[in-house]
Design an enzyme around this catalytic site. Sequence first.
Site, PDB file in Angstrom:
ATOM      1  CG  ASP A 142      -1.936   1.095   1.206  1.00 58.23           C
ATOM      2  OD1 ASP A 142      -2.881   0.974   0.412  1.00 58.23           O
ATOM      3  OD2 ASP A 142      -1.810   2.068   1.971  1.00 58.23           O
ATOM      4  CB  ILE A 143       0.891   4.288  -2.138  1.00 59.72           C
ATOM      5  CG1 ILE A 143       1.161   3.455  -3.391  1.00 59.72           C
ATOM      6  CG2 ILE A 143       1.654   5.605  -2.188  1.00 59.72           C
ATOM      7  CD1 ILE A 143       0.618   4.065  -4.669  1.00 59.72           C
TER       8      ILE A 143
ATOM      9  CD  GLU B 263      -4.494   3.858  -1.399  1.00 59.84           C
ATOM     10  OE1 GLU B 263      -4.537   4.057  -0.179  1.00 59.84           O
ATOM     11  OE2 GLU B 263      -5.487   4.011  -2.142  1.00 59.84           O
TER      12      GLU B 263
END
Length: 196
Positions: free
Chosen positions: A71-72, A114
């Site tokens: 995950d960003i 994301e």
Amino acid sequence: MSEEDNEKFYILSQQFLLGIKRAVLYQDVQELAITDSLTGVFNRRYYLERFKEELERSKKFNYKFCCLMVDIDYFKDYNDRYGHILGDAILRELAKTIQENTRQIDLIGRYGGEEFSIILSETDKDAATLAAGSIRQAVEYKPIRAYDEELKIRVSIGISTFPDDGQDIETLIDRADSALYQAKQAGRNKVCVYGS
């Protein structure tokens, strides 16, 4: 060639050309059905189908494999500050970096928003931790250049292992997600293994 043969040749060549166009179109439709149009990695539906196949294969041959959730960090902030067009560029670059830092046999899917998920085939927890660390570092040190901006992003990664952490897809994803949450809670830009 006679006039009559010329006409037959023309008709046959047009039929042949139509056949090629149909084959190319079919291939394009197949590709669209299994890939995420923005990032080029597997879409969630197809990724989960392939995950199921990997699970069955690993059970049959007594292999281990790991599920990674990536995950960003602070992605919403990038979208809010720079807009969704730059957010899309970030997602494309992240997918590319993940592909460059995994093996061809590994499965990569855009899980949602994301978040990406990766299956590292025939990989134990220690090897997956090293692989996840390599992905995390590659992302951290690779600048993203898009629309006159140069950004550096960070990712957090959670890992679960088959069969130690679960025997089914839902459990493995849930536990990798729990490890991802642990990485976020520990300050982000980290790799965490479920149960550690």
